[in-house]
Write an enzyme that holds these catalytic residues in place. Structure first.
Site, mmCIF file in Angstrom:
data_model
loop_
_atom_site.group_PDB
_atom_site.id
_atom_site.type_symbol
_atom_site.label_atom_id
_atom_site.label_comp_id
_atom_site.label_asym_id
_atom_site.label_seq_id
_atom_site.Cartn_x
_atom_site.Cartn_y
_atom_site.Cartn_z
ATOM 1 N N GLU A 1 -3.355 7.453 -4.076
ATOM 2 C CA GLU A 1 -3.864 6.474 -3.235
ATOM 3 C C GLU A 1 -3.547 5.014 -4.620
ATOM 4 O OE1 GLU A 1 -5.640 5.153 0.191
ATOM 5 O OE2 GLU A 1 -6.216 3.974 -1.522
ATOM 6 N N TYR B 1 1.224 -1.115 -0.120
ATOM 7 C CA TYR B 1 0.197 0.332 0.076
ATOM 8 C C TYR B 1 1.091 1.196 -0.173
ATOM 9 C CZ TYR B 1 -2.983 3.951 1.275
ATOM 10 O OH TYR B 1 -3.151 4.814 1.315
#
Ligand code: GDP
Ligand code: MN
Length: 376
Positions: free
Chosen positions: A189, A101
């Protein structure tokens, strides 16, 4: 303003971050054509402005044309958390070794962006943040300096990125931070950031939300805005220059000035009700503007009563009254209206409203109680 994955990935590509080859498809046949030109296996991905597509069945791997056709047919038209899928993005499938992530978002407490990196990507990062916060490494770059090379490497060390990938991931983090700043993003993101079996690192997903207040200088991205059925009133309010936020209660709210509207929401809550929206008509609104504001609020089927709270300074009570009367006369509102009118020309306004189909109250609390009672 949120962008689709395929659009956000273009932003990443321009920032020099590797993305898999992919093509947009509006029909199942187009998806098969895309699959053929990319080469199987591919991943067929729903393009909707909401996360959690994987869990909802909106991301499917296809090993050949038949599977691509079936996947696209299943995904197109699918409803994901209230959003109907109208396009799919067909991407060359990646052989995954690891899912990381990597994201940048605004840390309101620290008043600067925060870069987050974790070895446990691919799943709900919010959940990881709750249960295993230590699994997410964070850095708060100095906004004037950006994410410096040593900070980015330190972030990778802290997150536990293996030696083999550290330099690449650190480079991607710096590029991502720069793209975040350049696009006036609130969130940018990559989840998951794939480490391929051959060691390459590519963005598996991309999420980009632009700060609406910056759209005036993000013309190119602003043009990508799509209006959904359930957001039409937001779009209309935006065009009219209102500060407008849809909420999920039943009392429609109109006020002048953000502070007054916020205290109106509080008053409604205090009276035991829930606001259906926040709508600030700003200062000095004329009859026409008030009329549009009331129409927008009445357009929401969840609204069971409307509370109009005006404290006139440069806003004139008589103008407000005329706008309300126009709506009452032209379209006979289907729900009760409650008004508290004070300040400039409020007496003239109240005189105009005398005899009209509405409840006038002297104080904000009284009006809030009345609006909540009528909404029940
Ligand atoms: P989201 O659920 O809306 O966040 O959609 P994502 O784009 O993140 O995809 C969800 C999941 O699908 C990923 O975490 C992967 O596990 C899987 N996935 C997506 N692309 C690929 C791919 O190219 N190859 C493989 N094997 N899995 C993929
Ligand atoms: Mn994702």
């Amino acid at each position: 303003m949120k962008l689709h994955e395929f659009q956000a990935k273009q932003v990443l590509a321009r920032a020099g971050i590797a993305i898999p080859n992919g093509r947009l498809a509006l029909t199942a046949d187009e998806a098969v054509t895309a699959g053929g030109s990319l080469g199987y296996p591919v991943v067929v991905k729903a393009q909707v402005l909401i996360g959690g597509r994987g869990k909802a069945g909106g991301v499917k791997v296809a090993k050949n044309a038949d599977e691509a056709l079936a996947a696209a047919k299943a995904i197109l038209g699918m409803n994901i958390k209230g959003y109907t899928v109208q396009k799919v993005y067909v991407e060359k499938a990646v052989k995954i070794a690891r899912e990381l992530y990597l994201g940048v978002t605004l840390d309101r407490d620290r008043r600067r962006p925060v870069v987050m990196l974790s070895m446990v990507g691919g799943m709900d990062i919010e959940e990881v943040a709750e249960t295993d916060p230590e699994k997410i490494a964070r850095a708060w770059p100095n906004p004037l300096m950006g994410l410096l090379q040593f900070e980015s490497r330190a972030l990778c060390f802290e997150a536990g990125v293996p030696d083999a990938e550290r330099d690449v991931v650190a480079d991607i983090a710096r590029r991502l931070y720069d793209a975040y700043v350049k696009t006036d993003a609130l969130t940018l993101e990559i989840n998951p950031l794939f480490v391929r079996e051959d060691g390459g690192v590519v963005a598996g997903d991309a999420k980009l939300e632009i700060d609406d207040n910056a759209l005036f200088r993000q013309q190119e991205l602003a043009q990508l805005r799509e209006v959904y059925k359930d957001e039409e009133s937001e779009e209309k309010a935006r065009r009219l220059g209102f500060a407008f936020v849809q909420l999920d209660g039943s009392v429609g709210i109109i006020g002048n000035g953000a502070g007054l509207v916020m205290s109106t929401l509080d008053a409604v809550k205090h009276a035991g009700g829930r606001a259906a929206n926040f709508l600030d008509i700003g200062g000095g609104a004329r009859e026409e503007v008030v009329k549009h504001a009331l129409q927008i609020v009445l357009g929401n089927p969840k609204v069971k009563s409307v509370f109009i709270n005006i404290f006139g300074g440069i806003t004139r009570g008589d103008e407000v009254a005329k706008g309300i009367l126009a709506v009452i006369e032209e379209e006979r509102p289907r729900v009760p209206l409650v008004i508290r009118l004070a300040g400039t020309e409020s007496e003239a306004g109240r005189a105009l409203l005398a005899g009209a189909q509405l409840t006038a109250c002297a104080t904000m609390d009284e009006a809030a109680n009345e609006a909540v009672r009528l909404a029940k």
